[in-house]
Design an enzyme around this catalytic site. Sequence first.
Site, PDB file in Angstrom:
ATOM      1  N   SER A   1      41.953  33.431  40.219  1.00 43.05           N
ATOM      2  CA  SER A   1      41.187  33.935  39.078  1.00 43.05           C
ATOM      3  C   SER A   1      40.108  34.913  39.513  1.00 43.05           C
ATOM      4  O   SER A   1      39.755  35.833  38.772  1.00 43.05           O
ATOM      5  CB  SER A   1      40.520  32.775  38.334  1.00 43.05           C
ATOM      6  OG  SER A   1      41.463  31.996  37.648  1.00 43.05           O
TER       7      SER A   1
ATOM      8  N   HIS B   1      33.743  30.315  33.187  1.00 46.27           N
ATOM      9  CA  HIS B   1      34.762  30.995  33.984  1.00 46.27           C
ATOM     10  C   HIS B   1      34.746  32.498  33.754  1.00 46.27           C
ATOM     11  O   HIS B   1      34.657  33.293  34.695  1.00 46.27           O
ATOM     12  CB  HIS B   1      36.139  30.422  33.639  1.00 46.27           C
ATOM     13  CG  HIS B   1      37.257  30.893  34.506  1.00 46.27           C
ATOM     14  ND1 HIS B   1      37.983  32.033  34.256  1.00 46.27           N
ATOM     15  CD2 HIS B   1      37.797  30.361  35.634  1.00 46.27           C
ATOM     16  CE1 HIS B   1      38.911  32.195  35.180  1.00 46.27           C
ATOM     17  NE2 HIS B   1      38.824  31.194  36.032  1.00 46.27           N
TER      18      HIS B   1
ATOM     19  N   ASP C   1      39.470  35.919  28.656  1.00 48.02           N
ATOM     20  CA  ASP C   1      39.154  34.729  29.443  1.00 48.02           C
ATOM     21  C   ASP C   1      38.518  33.671  28.550  1.00 48.02           C
ATOM     22  O   ASP C   1      38.921  33.518  27.401  1.00 48.02           O
ATOM     23  CB  ASP C   1      38.227  35.119  30.606  1.00 48.02           C
ATOM     24  CG  ASP C   1      38.449  34.282  31.847  1.00 48.02           C
ATOM     25  OD1 ASP C   1      38.042  33.113  31.834  1.00 48.02           O
ATOM     26  OD2 ASP C   1      39.028  34.784  32.824  1.00 48.02           O
TER      27      ASP C   1
END
Length: 558
Positions: free
Chosen positions: A437, A161, A125
């Site tokens: 996600s 994220h 990620d």
Amino acid sequence: MPRGVTRVGALVAVALFTTIAPGLNPAVAVAQDGARPPWAPAGEPGSPPSDPGKPDKQYKQRVKCVQSGVEGHTTVSSNQIQDIPWGQAHLRLDEVHDYVRAHSEHGKIGVNERTGKPLKVAVIDTGVTKHPYLQNRVTAGGDYVQSGDKGKNGLLDCDGHGTQVAGIIGANPKNPDIGFIGVAPDVQIISIRQSSQNFSEKTEEEIKREKEAARAKREAARRQAEARKRQRENQQKIDELQRELEKERQNNDGGDTGASQDSGQRTQGSSSGAGNQKTLAQAIVRAVNKHNVDVINMSVDACRPNTGSTKPVSDEERMLRAAVHYATERDVVVVAAAGNTGGACQQNGVPIQGDPRVTDPNEPRTIVTPPWFSEDLLAVGAIDATGSVADFSMHGPWVSVAAPGTDIISLDPAKGSSALVNVMFEGKQAVRIQGTSFAAPYVAGLAVLVRQMHPELTAREVMHRITTTAQHPGAGDGRDPFIGHGVINPMAALTMTLPEEIGAKPARDVALPSSMPPPDNASPMPVIVALAGSGGGLLALGCTMFAVHTVRRNRAAA
């Protein structure tokens, strides 16, 4: 239908599933026959790429890293959030955790039952920033954005994220007042930073200026080193002369006056959007070969128009497909987000003027990778709190399962924070965290639990258990392009006995006979007799009525 679905949502979902189901039957039938579905990539996956373990290009940071409590692509974390996320309650994770603890040899959630050591999940990620709720269970796995120690080898999350993804998989607040907890709270997180929206490729001019600056810095350092050398040589001469003068004075005075103080002063030395499918493929190979992980989570996608061919159209796509296949063949469960609509990700199955591909799920308008390679991975769509498909979740025949993907609560990714967050800033506007996600890590965490409680299963068998035990949609074949085989059911995935695991034949569709008796082809004579009798009776009735009428008329005449 999943728990928590409203009556209206259920009716709408059933209507949608019923409408689309007939188009799915051929694809499923082909897949069950062992042939590749018509929408899947053609040919064999090939060999995975080599892993250099470094960025493929030079990137420069353009946006500041995420921070807490301020505006501008940052998180907000003032008061600690104590609510239980709806997705966590929907999946009944508290009950699942109680079950795992009760039936685990080690009383932990997310460990290898044979060794007692944590199972490993690679989070490929934007990096994972260390957070107190991850304890010491985060390992630097690699960096394809910045070389050397600048990116801390994957332990720097400028975008905010990857840390939130990792939190859904394995956070453990260890505080009964906090409702949030990861799916596998004792798992080991291997962070590999593969992408970042805060970086972009350096221009040729920037690279030239940096090289000139580096040369100037080296030249300045060389000059400083020469100056320090000359100063040391001069200081040595001064010290030598002082010693000679002191020796001469002592000889003249005839006695020692004590140690002299060095008057010289010594000068100290003075120190004056990234990522692509190629590096994603390399990161997968790195997670398998270098870190020996059990599960891989990829919450990153690339979209392109469907060119009408089922072959990968680029070398990057071929490399990514080969890497995914390589990981699965080496007993790693690979999980990928199905993707969010927007930009190049044009929704499949939605009418667009001039585009006839709106109903056939085997002819999607948009190809999404890596979900396109769902023969070797679990592609995860998102649902909202009503149980309906999230409006941003990309549709496609490759969707495997679905999980909660809206109103997310997870870790604050800002450096030094110990808080949870449920919103992110886009400019000056705070928006709730959502996306496929964050649905994917729920499935990755479930894969960890299945691997713990069923250590005898291979990666493909783990994937099959998750899809088979999902809460199937109301489609004719139990699968649709919105949520795949359905919303995951963690308790069923851990406890259900599958027919093939005990040697029984799985259930199959059988055309059952009607409850009405079969038609009788007996002689028609009874019907003829009955009709003749009825006709005779009517004739006799007519004669009787005629006679009565005649008698009455004669009496009236008399």
